[in-house]
Design a protein around this motif. Sequence first.
Motif, PDB file in Angstrom:
ATOM      1  N   GLN A  44     -34.220 -53.239 -36.140  1.00 13.01           N
ATOM      2  CA  GLN A  44     -34.155 -51.830 -36.589  1.00 13.01           C
ATOM      3  C   GLN A  44     -35.533 -51.349 -37.030  1.00 13.01           C
ATOM      4  OE1 GLN A  44     -30.951 -51.212 -39.370  1.00 13.01           O
ATOM      5  NE2 GLN A  44     -29.579 -52.527 -38.241  1.00 13.01           N
ATOM      6  N   ARG A  77     -23.887 -50.842 -41.960  1.00 13.31           N
ATOM      7  CA  ARG A  77     -23.644 -49.656 -41.134  1.00 13.31           C
ATOM      8  C   ARG A  77     -22.577 -48.764 -41.773  1.00 13.31           C
ATOM      9  NH1 ARG A  77     -25.232 -47.766 -36.404  1.00 13.31           N
ATOM     10  NH2 ARG A  77     -23.797 -46.565 -35.138  1.00 13.31           N
ATOM     11  N   ARG A 113     -24.074 -47.029 -44.687  1.00 16.58           N
ATOM     12  CA  ARG A 113     -24.970 -45.932 -44.286  1.00 16.58           C
ATOM     13  C   ARG A 113     -24.180 -44.679 -43.938  1.00 16.58           C
ATOM     14  NH1 ARG A 113     -29.385 -49.135 -40.615  1.00 16.58           N
ATOM     15  NH2 ARG A 113     -30.677 -49.841 -42.333  1.00 16.58           N
ATOM     16  N   GLN A 114     -23.038 -44.891 -43.307  1.00 15.12           N
ATOM     17  CA  GLN A 114     -22.204 -43.739 -42.958  1.00 15.12           C
ATOM     18  C   GLN A 114     -21.753 -43.024 -44.241  1.00 15.12           C
ATOM     19  OE1 GLN A 114     -19.660 -44.383 -39.695  1.00 15.12           O
ATOM     20  NE2 GLN A 114     -18.166 -42.859 -40.299  1.00 15.12           N
ATOM     21  N   SER A 118     -24.707 -41.292 -45.769  1.00 14.07           N
ATOM     22  CA  SER A 118     -25.066 -40.099 -45.000  1.00 14.07           C
ATOM     23  C   SER A 118     -24.222 -38.919 -45.447  1.00 14.07           C
ATOM     24  CB  SER A 118     -24.834 -40.314 -43.506  1.00 14.07           C
ATOM     25  OG  SER A 118     -25.597 -41.367 -43.060  1.00 14.07           O
ATOM     26  N   GLU A 169     -32.727 -39.862 -41.331  1.00  7.20           N
ATOM     27  CA  GLU A 169     -33.515 -40.735 -40.441  1.00  7.20           C
ATOM     28  C   GLU A 169     -34.020 -41.962 -41.200  1.00  7.20           C
ATOM     29  OE1 GLU A 169     -36.387 -38.018 -38.869  1.00  7.20           O
ATOM     30  OE2 GLU A 169     -34.851 -36.971 -37.709  1.00  7.20           O
ATOM     31  N   TYR A 173     -31.449 -44.621 -41.826  1.00  5.31           N
ATOM     32  CA  TYR A 173     -31.215 -45.477 -40.665  1.00  5.31           C
ATOM     33  C   TYR A 173     -32.504 -46.156 -40.178  1.00  5.31           C
ATOM     34  CZ  TYR A 173     -26.377 -44.075 -40.222  1.00  5.31           C
ATOM     35  OH  TYR A 173     -25.029 -43.910 -40.461  1.00  5.31           O
ATOM     36  N   HIS A 208     -35.298 -44.984 -39.286  1.00  7.91           N
ATOM     37  CA  HIS A 208     -36.090 -44.320 -38.240  1.00  7.91           C
ATOM     38  C   HIS A 208     -37.191 -43.563 -38.962  1.00  7.91           C
ATOM     39  CE1 HIS A 208     -33.681 -45.100 -34.688  1.00  7.91           C
ATOM     40  NE2 HIS A 208     -32.601 -44.893 -35.407  1.00  7.91           N
ATOM     41  N   TRP A 244     -26.872 -36.512 -37.503  1.00  7.50           N
ATOM     42  CA  TRP A 244     -26.476 -37.837 -38.002  1.00  7.50           C
ATOM     43  C   TRP A 244     -25.987 -38.714 -36.842  1.00  7.50           C
ATOM     44  CZ3 TRP A 244     -21.598 -39.769 -37.185  1.00  7.50           C
ATOM     45  CH2 TRP A 244     -21.403 -41.059 -37.680  1.00  7.50           C
ATOM     46  N   SER A 250     -27.593 -42.173 -35.919  1.00  6.68           N
ATOM     47  CA  SER A 250     -26.855 -43.417 -36.140  1.00  6.68           C
ATOM     48  C   SER A 250     -26.606 -44.157 -34.829  1.00  6.68           C
ATOM     49  CB  SER A 250     -25.530 -43.131 -36.846  1.00  6.68           C
ATOM     50  OG  SER A 250     -24.670 -42.437 -35.982  1.00  6.68           O
ATOM     51  N   HIS A 269     -33.617 -48.511 -32.165  1.00  2.00           N
ATOM     52  CA  HIS A 269     -35.003 -48.395 -32.622  1.00  2.00           C
ATOM     53  C   HIS A 269     -36.014 -48.646 -31.501  1.00  2.00           C
ATOM     54  CE1 HIS A 269     -32.743 -48.464 -36.283  1.00  2.00           C
ATOM     55  NE2 HIS A 269     -33.800 -47.984 -36.920  1.00  2.00           N
TER      56      HIS A 269
END
Lengths: 470, 477
Positions: free
Chosen positions: B26, B213, B216-217, B220, B277, B280, B282, B401, B405, B409
């Motif tokens: 990632q 994951r 993160r959801q 978010s 971003e 996640y 990024h 999102w 998601s 990467h």
Amino acid sequence: MTDRSLRLLLDFDGCAQRDNGQASVFLHRRDRKFALTCEEQGVKPSPQRWIAYINRFSDSDPELNQSTKLLRFWRRVNNGFVALGALFGLLSMLALLFYDGGQRINITVIIAFVAFQLLLALLTTVQSLVGWQPWRSLLQRFGSHSQSEIVSHVQPVLMARSAHMGGLCFALAGLISLLVMVLLQDLAFGWSTTLETNASAYHAIIAVISAPWAWLWPAAAPELGLVEATRFFRASGSQGDTDPALWGQWWPFIAMLWTTWALLPRLILYLVAGVLIRRKSRQLLGKHPAMRELMYRMETETLDTGNEHNDALDLPDLKTQLALTPLPKASILLSWAGAGDSELPIYLTHSKSMLAKIGGRVKLSEDQSTLEQVATKLAQESNRSVLLATRSWEPPTGELEDFITRAQERWPKGSRLVLVPLATNTALQPEQHQLLPWLRFACRIPAKFVSVSIMSLDHLSSTIQEGPKE
Amino acid sequence: MKSAPNFAVVGHPNKGKSSIVATLSQNDAIAIALEPGTTRSRQAYPLKVDGKTLYTLIDTPGFQRPRRVLEWLEAHSVSASDHSETLRAFVVQHKSDERFNDECELLTPLIDGAGIIYVVDGSVPYSAEHEAEMTILRWSGRPSLALINTIGTDDYSDTWQAALGQFFQVVRKFDAVRAPFEQHLSLLRAFGQLEPDWEKTLENATQFLSKQRQQRQYQSAGIIAKALIDMMSYQAKRTLANNQSTSTIDNSLAEELRTSWYQRQRMREQTLRIDIEHLYQHQRIRRQEAELQWHSDNDLFSEDSRNHWAVSKRYLATAGFGAGALSGVGIDALTFGSSFGTGALLGGLLGAAGSYYYGGKLLLPALKIGLLNNGLKTATFGPVQDSQFAYVVLGRAVDHWWHISHRNHAGRDMLDLIPADNHWIEGLDKESRKIIQKTLDKSRKQQSLDESLQNKFHEALEKCIAVYEDWLTKADI
């Protein structure tokens, strides 16, 4: 004790607000580390410990932090209430006991005043429980530091405590004033009302009021005789045949009335306000959105997927200074690492005096021998161009570079190597992005020994034939 | 105690080794280019849980001179039993030889016990010319897995699969740029199956990644909720000097405040994008000017965005009814139920009427001049009175999102956010619609939101995210 819970809430809220701009990854790592440290030390990760942990490197003056400022502000509010309460208590009692020698001091007025005090005290508590803040704008004007939503939730109970403190001082100052007045003057108390009531009914009310202390101090619970004897009418204008000493016998009742129904409720409600502040602070701390997030961060493992390394900008020079050159005529065609194994365009193989495979699965010694053969052939020819077919999709490697370096050394002067990258479908031209690495590769070879060519579309449209056999 | 497994990602140059590592670790800051030699030295990417390494991926340069290496190895080996020793000897002898830098870099992890992840490009034809490097890898004696990455559009993966099966224990297909998250986990499990000792560790790692994951959801949804409340309640404010006459400055002041209000809302939306971003991992998307392009074409306040992301008037009316009814229930509670739900009905009708009325118009905030206590005047612009504003922001946020998601990467292309239509929100349950509408209404009126409503709003947005994902999946089918 009260301030400790409140301070904890305020400190926590301050830390939470300070964390607002922080990256979630950092916060997670920090708080998880704190939880693991606590686990190692065998202690519970409490909010106090967390605050101490995250502030352990902070050397800022504690006097400057928000919670200290806020608590100081509320101390000032408290002091204001104390001063005002004491002053108004004194003045109110003096007004209530005002006696010019003509009329009696009306017990009914004093009872009503005490009832009003009681009502105010209860309303203050109810208001704090409901959370109504009609005085909010006033607080802001006086510089309350209640920027936070959490602080505004705790304000009603803080204000109630201050008000009860003021009320307590009011009642205490009133009581002291009463006792001093009793000592210094002969006060004449009596009771009066416009309503048509008799002494026994009034005595019944008095008995109910004095019930809490009647058993303790019977003299402070007036008897029916005293009640009957001390009724007065303003219009009568005379004292009648009442013994003047009786007028003064009401003072223990007044003192106990004041103590029990004005001072004591204020004291109890003041203590209750303290309990409410502690309870509210604990509740707010428990429900604080940042607390939920903190618990989550402490309980959840930090996962680092290996994204610290950053070399995104460390890219090779992708500028291409070389352009494709037209495909020259040549009598030698070499094929690198299986290029054209299955099929080669006929245009490439047409009228070639030498076709050979090198690279890939061919042994290094065979590469060397081919290199020598080409050198011999080139020495005999005037056209010293050699075509080297490659697979455009397989980028040039060190082995090809080694071969070219040796060719440069071994082949006669004026020799040129022309790279011809082929597409996966040899009937088509290779894609631009596959050609660029070949052009950059050619550019890196010194003395312009290498160039890159592709077959034009006309050449490609011609038939194809099988590639050279090993 | 056993050390954490290492996996060396090796192969021919330009076959997407770094892309594989970028996706699995990632990390979008790994240099990826269609140029041989982009990776010149090996680089370790450990996956750590609470600071403890579970496994390490090692990105390596590609083979440059495999025939020369093999020639040396064959010349110095007596029997098959000394292959790994000979490989070690090669590295020791050539570590300072510039010509074999890449080989030494890629072989060092193998002689240190790393598992082999051999990467090929499945979009180009199979080539037996790679056999020299595969032979060298076999000499290391390390457990190995071949990975068919697909860089181009053609597909030769079946031929590759058949050929690689002769050299490697396991052969898997994996598209570093497009593989969904479940495939990442499946691949990691496959790594674990290379050696019995590694299986449990890799299984643990996949569980942690799945959990991350999900978290993160959830996070978010929280970030979007915060931004929505913030944007709906924002008011641009200016204090006027005593001597300023409002009649003369009305126009310029309104323009100034409007501009500042718009700018702030756009900036807030940008912050929301960056927050998602970064969540996640990024870090570099914004540098690719994707957002700028997106904004110039689909401005936050343009009719185009509105047409794409706004919800229907019917939706607004039903959500408004629900939100109004929720408030009306308070009246019933105060009357201890003696109003028999009239409060809820009345509140519902008022809410529905309001939402329907406002829903059809692009109601921009208006300039208001108010008096401050000290005699100064204050001019305000906002908050926005149009609920659609929030639905436009919500639609765009959820869409963004989803792209983030689902973005690997290894992806280096520009993030192209093409507006969808509004039907996705129709899949949202009634309760969540009510909560969203109620929160938006309260924010618009700058009323404080209690913790309970905030939590419910957060949960409703989490459902929005799930509904959007579901809607897109169905749309794809």
